[in-house]
Design an enzyme around this catalytic site. Structure first.
Site, mmCIF file in Angstrom:
data_model
loop_
_atom_site.group_PDB
_atom_site.id
_atom_site.type_symbol
_atom_site.label_atom_id
_atom_site.label_comp_id
_atom_site.label_asym_id
_atom_site.label_seq_id
_atom_site.Cartn_x
_atom_site.Cartn_y
_atom_site.Cartn_z
ATOM 1 N N PRO A 115 0.826 -1.205 0.000
ATOM 2 C CA PRO A 115 0.000 0.000 0.000
ATOM 3 C C PRO A 115 0.862 1.259 0.000
ATOM 4 O O PRO A 115 1.691 1.450 0.886
ATOM 5 C CB PRO A 115 -0.813 -0.132 1.295
ATOM 6 N N SER A 144 -4.315 1.509 -0.043
ATOM 7 C CA SER A 144 -4.146 2.294 1.178
ATOM 8 C C SER A 144 -5.398 3.079 1.540
ATOM 9 O O SER A 144 -6.131 3.557 0.670
ATOM 10 C CB SER A 144 -2.979 3.268 1.003
ATOM 11 N N TYR A 166 -5.651 2.298 7.926
ATOM 12 C CA TYR A 166 -5.100 3.152 8.968
ATOM 13 C C TYR A 166 -6.250 3.432 9.924
ATOM 14 O O TYR A 166 -7.151 4.210 9.607
ATOM 15 C CB TYR A 166 -4.574 4.476 8.387
ATOM 16 N N THR A 192 -2.537 -1.586 9.439
ATOM 17 C CA THR A 192 -1.178 -1.091 9.647
ATOM 18 C C THR A 192 -1.071 -0.501 11.048
ATOM 19 O O THR A 192 -1.797 0.426 11.396
ATOM 20 C CB THR A 192 -0.822 -0.032 8.600
ATOM 21 N N LYS A 277 -0.057 -5.433 9.914
ATOM 22 C CA LYS A 277 1.145 -5.011 9.198
ATOM 23 C C LYS A 277 1.963 -4.023 10.024
ATOM 24 O O LYS A 277 1.414 -3.120 10.649
ATOM 25 C CB LYS A 277 0.746 -4.354 7.870
ATOM 26 N N HIS A 301 7.681 -0.293 7.394
ATOM 27 C CA HIS A 301 7.109 0.791 6.589
ATOM 28 C C HIS A 301 8.139 1.354 5.608
ATOM 29 O O HIS A 301 8.166 2.552 5.326
ATOM 30 C CB HIS A 301 6.577 1.911 7.494
#
Length: 405
Positions: A115, A144, A166, A192, A277, A301
């Protein structure tokens, strides 16, 4: 010739063998046609530095602080050497099996596009372009939350895709994102957890550039009914309304309060497989699997969060050892070649995420660039796998690697 005018000389109608790309290039060379796009990950980075807007290049290239983590990610692969096996009687090109099933998703190769947010910096509707390319090649794509295209726009064109969450500082909004993704056809949810806030990124700071504050990369927020209900006026109504929406986004992005137990709430919102993640420590891997995660994604990341962090590859083995018998283990951060994919799989990853090179390629050549970058990685992997004596992914084991003294 402009950055977006590269001719399409590598259209893929069907994937028979990824290594066929090599013969395609050589055959075109017989007619005097050579590739106009780079043939290596470093080549994409160099070309992007020349052609892209400075802010766009900095956003993709930048990492945390001194960027030691990003360097560590790529140099970690130097600590392993492949020991090819000969006379294995393995199948030749076209007969090797690179396919895999991860979280119930069948892929033609163990590769997903990682992503990457705010792709409008590189190409209009970039997420849609990438999703189409991944579908064409039979690999996965992970979209993403920080997209420039909405969940629904991607879902209309994507093949097997996953949604990366997120988790915002509002559970109702998080739930809305997840439910939208499931309705749009996502096959898994990737949470994430290494970005409760943005890392310290000097390249962006030097340019005073955070794209979200310009209204970029927040399409999923602006299109969400829960988010819109928080606004006094529709964001498209005026510049002032958009400014208020952006400031509302600032107050909602990131969530420092999340704990492994929160995965139980995510499980209430969706029946899709869940991957977590951004995990580097084996104890964190155990905690999220105990809490219900179906997969752990080892990643730092791409070096964008914590400077001088452990290289993601150096964390892979311990995470596999901790949870590999209970959950799929995925990996990204530092993959630049087919041999890198081979090393990560040999260390226990079920599949790998690939990021920056195709992002540069998107900015350089649009859809053609993305397809080219992905085909390069897949052909390189297919070649490395066959030349190392592996007929299928089951043959890629730890015994394939040596650690130089």
């Amino acid at each position: 010739m402009g950055a977006r005018d590269v001719p399409d000389t590598a259209t893929v109608s069907a994937v028979s063998s990824f290594i066929d790309f090599q013969n395609e290039i050589y055959l075109q060379g017989m007619g005097g046609t050579v590739p106009e796009l780079p043939m290596t990950a470093d080549g994409f980075a160099d070309r992007a530095r020349e052609l892209l807007d400075a802010r766009a290049y900095a956003y993709v290239a930048g990492s945390a602080s001194t960027e030691r983590t990003a360097l560590a990610n790529t140099s970690a692969f130097d600590r392993y050497r492949i020991v090819p096996r000969m006379l294995c009687g393995t199948s030749g090109p076209g007969a090797r099996d690179t396919s895999v099933e991860v979280l119930g998703t069948k892929l033609a190769a163990p590769v997903l596009t990682s992503p990457v947010g705010v792709l409008e910096l590189l190409h209009e509707k970039g997420e849609v372009v990438v999703a189409r390319a991944a579908k064409e090649l039979g690999v996965g794509t992970v979209v993403s939350t920080a997209s420039s295209s909405t969940i629904e726009e991607v879902g209309e064109v994507a093949g097997d895709w996953w949604y990366q969450l997120y988790w915002p500082a509002d559970d109702e909004l998080a739930r809305s994102f997840v439910e939208r993704a499931q309705r749009a056809g996502a096959k898994a949810i990737v949470v994430t957890v290494d970005t409760p806030s943005l890392g310290w990124r000097p390249r962006d700071l030097e340019l005073g550039h955070l794209p979200f504050l310009l209204g970029k990369g927040i399409a999923n927020y602006l299109s969400d009914p829960v988010f819109r209900a928080k606004l006094p006026a529709p964001p498209e109504e005026s510049e002032d309304a958009l400014r208020i929406a952006i400031l509302t986004w600032v107050g909602l992005f990131g969530n420092h309060t999340l704990r492994p137990a929160d995965l139980a709430r995510l499980r209430e919102w969706t029946d899709l497989p869940i991957a977590v993640k951004g995990v580097l420590h084996p104890d964190d891997a155990r905690l999220v699997v105990d809490a219900g995660a179906d997969a752990v994604w080892v990643s730092n990341h791409g070096g964008r969060q914590v400077d001088n962090s452990i290289a993601a590859l150096d964390a892979l083995g311990s995470v596999v050892g901790a949870v590999g018998d209970r959950a799929d283990v995925l990996f990204d951060s530092g993959v630049r070649s087919g041999s890198d994919v081979l090393v990560a799989l040999a260390l226990g990853a079920k599949a790998v995420g690939y990021g920056r090179p195709w992002a540069y390629a998107l900015g350089i050549g649009g859809a053609v660039g993305v397809r080219h970058a992905l085909r390069l990685l897949l052909a390189d992997f297919d070649s490395a796998m066959g030349l190392s004596g592996c007929a299928d992914l089951a043959g890629i084991t730890r015994e394939l690697l040596a650690v130089p003294r």
